[in-house]
Design an enzyme around this catalytic site. Structure first.
Site, PDB file in Angstrom:
ATOM      1  N   LYS A  53      78.562 -62.843  18.819  1.00 33.04           N
ATOM      2  CA  LYS A  53      77.878 -61.844  18.149  1.00 33.04           C
ATOM      3  C   LYS A  53      76.581 -62.907  17.359  1.00 33.04           C
ATOM      4  CE  LYS A  53      81.325 -58.789  17.815  1.00 33.04           C
ATOM      5  NZ  LYS A  53      82.446 -57.880  17.283  1.00 33.04           N
ATOM      6  N   GLN A  97      85.209 -57.830  11.287  1.00 36.50           N
ATOM      7  CA  GLN A  97      85.869 -57.995  12.744  1.00 36.50           C
ATOM      8  C   GLN A  97      87.148 -57.801  12.594  1.00 36.50           C
ATOM      9  OE1 GLN A  97      84.487 -58.889  15.533  1.00 36.50           O
ATOM     10  NE2 GLN A  97      86.021 -58.996  16.870  1.00 36.50           N
ATOM     11  N   ASP A 120      79.197 -51.122  13.233  1.00 32.39           N
ATOM     12  CA  ASP A 120      80.076 -50.685  14.064  1.00 32.39           C
ATOM     13  C   ASP A 120      80.482 -49.169  13.992  1.00 32.39           C
ATOM     14  OD1 ASP A 120      81.562 -52.700  15.410  1.00 32.39           O
ATOM     15  OD2 ASP A 120      82.494 -53.352  13.408  1.00 32.39           O
TER      16      ASP A 120
HETATM   17  N1  GUN Z   1      87.561 -56.125  17.316  1.00 29.07           N
HETATM   18  C1  GUN Z   1      87.623 -55.688  18.426  1.00 29.07           C
HETATM   19  N2  GUN Z   1      86.793 -54.797  18.936  1.00 29.07           N
HETATM   20  C2  GUN Z   1      85.859 -54.865  17.715  1.00 29.07           C
HETATM   21  C3  GUN Z   1      84.829 -54.000  17.411  1.00 29.07           C
HETATM   22  O1  GUN Z   1      84.289 -53.131  18.330  1.00 29.07           O
HETATM   23  N3  GUN Z   1      84.107 -54.278  16.414  1.00 29.07           N
HETATM   24  C4  GUN Z   1      84.816 -55.121  15.409  1.00 29.07           C
HETATM   25  N4  GUN Z   1      84.292 -54.962  14.170  1.00 29.07           N
HETATM   26  N5  GUN Z   1      86.091 -55.872  15.640  1.00 29.07           N
HETATM   27  C5  GUN Z   1      86.517 -55.348  16.860  1.00 29.07           C
END
Ligand code: GUN
Length: 313
Positions: A53, A97, A120
């Protein structure tokens, strides 16, 4: 018959190029979108995702910063960090996350994120916007699924779509997006009777269960589009054989790394489906591309007036 493979890597790179050019235009107006990524502790999979990211932000020109509180952080201290990020004007997006360690109240933490910065799309305000078709921030993975369908010219309106999995992160928002795109939508889960029969009705089948190779040939109507959201690490040799027997390239990875990434869809489905996303290289790359897109969208929504004002000078 062999399914057309829908190349998520190439679609994601188109989106990233589009986002980069938007970021450039915003820079001309004196605005730089900013993303804060919060990674608690040292979950190895989360560390890989977060690195991806942050790297993507660099590539498209988005400012990013990483916060890495220790594994034993309390909910209260994490909330203080989020409140601080909510207040800072140069931060447009906040990504926490997941998963968070067990002592942290994850729902409380996610609800503390300013909905305008919730890239998100997990905050109930954004969930509500999605379900009522109002502009808002949409969860990245389901948004990526729709981008793959649209950009591959797969018709959604009027089609039978079946979503397997009812998670808040993928299954439910994917179903909502498909309803909003005028599909006829069924959501299946662990208690569904005759799962294969329900799946076989699908023109578009979305697999988001989290179980390697669970969707077999007999779950798929010939010619259907199958989108595989699964990301499962296969480490057992028996499981490997069940999924990839005879696949020399996979065997090489498995031997050298001791694991391989498998989707929720069994490879034999390629012989029945009309179109199929691979794992890896299907939905996965879209998740990061949509995060970039959401960060720019959040910046536009938050600073829309300022962007317009500056560009008209
Ligand atoms: N962990 C697994 N998938 C995701 C996601 O789409 N967003 C976040 N923030 N954490 C994750």
């Amino acid at each position: 018959m062999s399914a057309k493979i829908l190349d998520g890597t190439s679609i994601a790179s188109d989106i990233r190029r589009e986002v980069a050019s938007e970021v450039k235009a915003m820079a001309a107006a004196g605005v730089r979108p900013g993303l804060a990524v919060v990674l608690v502790g040292h979950n190895p999979a989360s560390e890989v995702y977060v690195r991806g990211k942050v790297k993507a932000c660099e590539e498209v020109g988005i400012y990013s910063e990483q916060h890495a509180p220790s594994e034993d952080i309390s909910t209260a201290v994490l909330l203080e960090l989020i409140h601080d990020l909510n207040r800072r004007d140069e931060i447009d997006g906040i990504l926490i996350q997941l998963p968070l360690p067990p002592q942290v109240d994850s729902k409380k933490v996610l609800f503390a994120v300013d909905p305008a910065k919730d890239v998100d799309g997990f905050h109930p305000v954004n969930v509500g916007f999605l379900s009522t078709q109002r502009p808002g921030l949409v969860p990245c993975t389901p948004a990526g699924v729709i981008e793959i369908l649209r950009r591959s010219q797969i018709v959604i309106a009027g089609q039978e779509a079946v979503v397997v999995g009812r998670s808040d992160i993928v299954g439910k928002p994917a179903a909502m997006l498909l309803i909003n795109a005028s599909a006829t939508v069924t959501v299946c889960h662990s208690k569904t009777h005759d799962l294969s029969g329900v799946c076989r009705r699908a023109d578009i089948l979305i697999a988001a269960i989290g179980r390697a190779g669970m969707i077999r040939r007999d779950f798929v109507k010939p010619g259907a589009t199958v989108i595989d959201v699964g990301m499962n690490q296969v480490t057992s040799p028996n499981e490997f054989e069940r999924l990839f027997a005879g696949n020399a390239k996979r065997e090489q990875t498995f031997r050298s790394k001791g694991s391989t990434l498998a989707g929720d869809v069994h490879p034999e489905v390629a012989e029945v489906a009309g179109a199929l996303t691979p794992v890896p290289g299907g939905v996965g790359p879209l998740t990061i591309a949509m995060l970039m897109s959401n960060t720019v969208k959040a910046a536009r929504m938050r600073r829309g007036d300022r962007v317009r004002e500056l560009s008209s000078k």
